[in-house]
Write an enzyme that holds these catalytic residues in place. Structure first.
Site, mmCIF file in Angstrom:
data_model
loop_
_atom_site.group_PDB
_atom_site.id
_atom_site.type_symbol
_atom_site.label_atom_id
_atom_site.label_comp_id
_atom_site.label_asym_id
_atom_site.label_seq_id
_atom_site.Cartn_x
_atom_site.Cartn_y
_atom_site.Cartn_z
ATOM 1 N N GLY A 101 0.809 -1.214 0.000
ATOM 2 C CA GLY A 101 0.000 0.000 0.000
ATOM 3 C C GLY A 101 0.838 1.257 0.000
ATOM 4 O O GLY A 101 0.548 2.210 -0.733
ATOM 5 N N LYS A 159 19.790 -12.263 -0.325
ATOM 6 C CA LYS A 159 19.524 -13.506 -1.046
ATOM 7 C C LYS A 159 18.359 -13.294 -2.014
ATOM 8 O O LYS A 159 17.296 -12.799 -1.634
ATOM 9 C CB LYS A 159 19.196 -14.637 -0.071
ATOM 10 C CG LYS A 159 20.257 -14.868 1.016
ATOM 11 C CD LYS A 159 21.640 -15.110 0.432
ATOM 12 C CE LYS A 159 21.737 -16.449 -0.266
ATOM 13 N NZ LYS A 159 23.130 -16.717 -0.744
ATOM 14 N N LYS A 194 21.440 -9.864 -11.493
ATOM 15 C CA LYS A 194 21.084 -11.273 -11.314
ATOM 16 C C LYS A 194 19.569 -11.453 -11.274
ATOM 17 O O LYS A 194 19.016 -12.358 -11.916
ATOM 18 C CB LYS A 194 21.717 -11.786 -10.020
ATOM 19 C CG LYS A 194 21.437 -13.251 -9.714
ATOM 20 C CD LYS A 194 22.130 -13.644 -8.411
ATOM 21 C CE LYS A 194 21.803 -15.074 -8.012
ATOM 22 N NZ LYS A 194 22.450 -15.428 -6.723
ATOM 23 N N CYS A 243 -15.054 10.776 18.634
ATOM 24 C CA CYS A 243 -16.157 9.810 18.595
ATOM 25 C C CYS A 243 -16.451 9.296 20.008
ATOM 26 O O CYS A 243 -17.036 10.008 20.813
ATOM 27 C CB CYS A 243 -15.825 8.687 17.624
ATOM 28 S SG CYS A 243 -17.259 7.696 17.139
ATOM 29 N N GLU A 255 -25.436 2.456 25.361
ATOM 30 C CA GLU A 255 -24.621 1.381 24.804
ATOM 31 C C GLU A 255 -24.005 0.542 25.920
ATOM 32 O O GLU A 255 -23.852 -0.675 25.787
ATOM 33 C CB GLU A 255 -23.511 1.962 23.922
ATOM 34 C CG GLU A 255 -22.609 0.907 23.293
ATOM 35 C CD GLU A 255 -21.490 1.487 22.446
ATOM 36 O OE1 GLU A 255 -20.781 0.695 21.792
ATOM 37 O OE2 GLU A 255 -21.317 2.727 22.438
ATOM 38 N N HIS A 294 -14.640 11.929 12.923
ATOM 39 C CA HIS A 294 -13.258 11.433 12.913
ATOM 40 C C HIS A 294 -12.378 12.356 12.070
ATOM 41 O O HIS A 294 -12.198 12.131 10.868
ATOM 42 C CB HIS A 294 -13.213 10.015 12.344
ATOM 43 C CG HIS A 294 -13.785 8.978 13.241
ATOM 44 N ND1 HIS A 294 -13.024 8.242 14.119
ATOM 45 C CD2 HIS A 294 -15.071 8.564 13.412
ATOM 46 C CE1 HIS A 294 -13.801 7.404 14.784
ATOM 47 N NE2 HIS A 294 -15.046 7.584 14.383
ATOM 48 N N GLU A 344 -9.264 12.563 11.940
ATOM 49 C CA GLU A 344 -8.012 11.931 11.498
ATOM 50 C C GLU A 344 -8.069 11.454 10.056
ATOM 51 O O GLU A 344 -7.033 11.315 9.391
ATOM 52 C CB GLU A 344 -7.654 10.752 12.418
ATOM 53 C CG GLU A 344 -8.564 9.548 12.329
ATOM 54 C CD GLU A 344 -9.742 9.574 13.289
ATOM 55 O OE1 GLU A 344 -10.275 8.507 13.627
ATOM 56 O OE2 GLU A 344 -10.132 10.690 13.703
#
Length: 545
Positions: A19, A187, A223, A379, A403, A515, A517
């Site tokens: 990502g 490798k 290679k 939130c 809740e 939110h 963010e």
């Protein structure tokens, strides 16, 4: 407009950073004035990640149009300006659900429904829809080559080369080159076997991005090119770096963007990465450090709060300070005590679901309020701040959310029973509704109160932010709480839903139902986070006096 497709796969091991690599490449192509989008194809059976535990899958990234998607879409939006939509992420489960619904309707006219062509056609159709209107569409295939779950997606992208033409499709394979200390070399054999696995499916990669903790030597690149049948200039070395925002420059320095433009015959200016150079400059010129405690429920996996962590870092860049994020388990505040909060310059409580850890979060919110420590609630973080204030300031003993306590005497937070969705229709919910796809989710407008701290930060009266929640502030009890000194500084456009609360006499205490963010980027930051980190810096400086 002809769209060019770049298919990104991963091999050898998972978690190589497909990502980030895809987003970094997209950022370079966007800097060349190309219109770019990215999509993520996830091989799990869930319809979407909305109901998957954050401890397993990391955060759920919410798009503007209300899709609950993979956290990689957050990386995409942080690297490019294109906004992701529900078309940019789909799962095996969503594809099978769509195909089975068509079968039940009789759309296949009695045909035997099979992986090829019905499932693969559905995958290709979704890719084409998401890519419409773009010069370049990057398609990241989740999982690792060799996984049985990824086979339908790999077959679909194999077929797409024939559909769109070889001159408009390109395969990038991200692989691992382990470094053996005893041998003193990287490798290449695992990479050779991974490419061989791809070839057995019918896919010849055009570009290999080789991940390693060491620079890949020139002779090893030769290679790899020989044994994997790719051009040497298409073997890209991508060693570990201390900042993901260095990756666009690393890829550009090896000519990856030019190689792709030549392959697609795209005539476009060279990439101007000035904005990314500014981000790196800000990272390297921090003038101090602030400690911010994030009190959460899922701290065992930091990816559960990926966007919050990145948003704090972005705000640190804009304030020229390094943000030291301390992840604190909310439950431990009840068993160990509040000592973990001592010495913090600010406290943040992010989103979450369920009753576990709630009382610990309430303790953290109380500590921030009483000790005048900058506080940002997001939130659930807004809801616990409101519960704490109701209990300890407004005199509502045992105030709670329905809740966590359906029979609470003072239900200051309650279930949203109806609201207007993105189509303008009234959505109705109850306690018996399914967990998946039943939230107020996506971008919503919010009206800010003039003169409030939040209004000063955003510098505009109406903002648009993304939501993901089922519970809201109870307007019937709110007047009592406001009379005790809490201020509502943001509401939904119809004034029915509380979106932001503040404590006017606190140095910096803001909590929001949305939110923020999800819209923070390294180039721009976000007003709330920038203000929050600035207040943390002020608290730190005051503590030194």
């Amino acid at each position: 407009m002809i769209t060019n497709y770049i298919f990104v796969t991963g091999g050898v091991v998972s978690s190589l950073g497909k990502g980030i690599a895809a987003a970094s490449l997209a950022a370079i192509l966007e800097a060349r004035s190309l219109k770019v989008t990215i999509m993520k194809l996830d091989p799990y059976i869930n319809l979407d990640p909305g109901t998957i535990s954050p401890k397993q899958h990391g955060e759920v990234f919410v798009t503007e149009d209300g899709a609950e998607t993979d956290l990689d879409l957050g990386h995409y939006e942080r690297f490019i300006r294109t906004k992701m939509t529900r078309h940019n992420n789909f799962t095996t489960g969503a594809i099978y659900s769509e195909v089975l619904q068509k079968e039940r309707r009789g759309d296949y006219l009695g045909s035997t429904v099979q992986v090829i062509p019905h499932i693969t056609n559905a995958i290709k159709e979704r890719i084409v829809i998401a890519a419409q209107g773009y010069d370049v569409a990057l398609v990241e295939i989740g999982g690792t080559v060799g996984d049985i779950e990824s086979l339908p997606f790999l077959e679909a992208i194999r077929q797409m080369v024939t559909d769109v033409g070889r001159s408009h499709a390109l395969y990038i394979h991200l692989t691992l080159l382990p470094y053996l200390t005893t041998a003193g070399e990287v490798k290449t054999k695992p990479t050779q076997h991974s490419v061989k696995e791809l070839l057995s499916i019918g896919i010849q990669p055009d570009v290999l991005i080789c991940r390693s903790d060491h620079e890949v030597p020139d002779h090893e690149r030769s290679k790899i090119a020989l044994f994997c049948n790719v051009e040497k200039k298409a073997v890209i070395s991508l060693k570990d770096v201390d900042s993901i925002y260095k990756i666009p420059k690393i890829l550009q320095s090896q000519g990856l963007d030019q190689y792709i433009c030549d392959k697609f015959n795209l005539k476009c200016p060279k990439a101007n990465l000035g904005q990314w150079e500014q981000v790196l400059y800000e990272e390297c010129h921090c003038e101090g450090t602030v400690s911010i405690g994030m009190v959460g429920k899922y701290i065992e996996l930091p990816d559960a709060y990926k966007s919050v962590i990145e948003a704090l870092k972005h705000a640190g860049l804009k304030n020229r300070v390094k943000v030291n994020i301390q992840l604190i388990d909310a439950q431990e505040l009840l068993t160990v005590g509040i000592e973990k909060l001592a010495g913090l310059n600010a406290i943040l409580i992010p989103g979450g679901f369920g009753h576990r850890g709630i009382e610990g979060m309430i303790v953290a919110a109380q500590y921030a309020r009483e000790n005048r420590i900058p506080y940002l609630g997001i939130c659930l973080g807004m809801q616990v701040a409101l519960i704490e204030f109701a209990r300890h300031v407004a005199g509502m003993e045992k105030a709670n959310s329905t809740e966590f306590d359906p029979d609470a005497r003072y239900p200051v937070i309650g279930l949203i029973t109806e609201w207007q969705n993105e189509d303008g229709e009234i959505a109705v919910r109850s306690e018996k509704s399914n967990l998946g796809g039943t939230m107020r989710v996506g971008a919503q407008k919010c009206h800010l109160v003039k003169g409030s701290l939040t209004h000063q930060l955003y510098e505009k009266p109406i903002i648009i932010e993304r939501h993901r929640h089922r519970y809201e502030v109870n307007n019937m009890i709110l007047p009592i709480i406001e009379a005790a000194g809490l201020s509502v500084s943001g509401r939904s456009m119809d004034k029915k839903l509380v979106e932001i609360i503040e404590l006017p006499h606190h140095p910096w205490f803001v909590a929001c139902q949305f939110h923020p963010e999800f819209t923070s980027t390294p180039r721009d930051g976000h007003p709330l986070f920038i203000g929050f980190v600035k207040s943390a810096l002020a608290h730190h400086q005051d503590s030194l006096k």
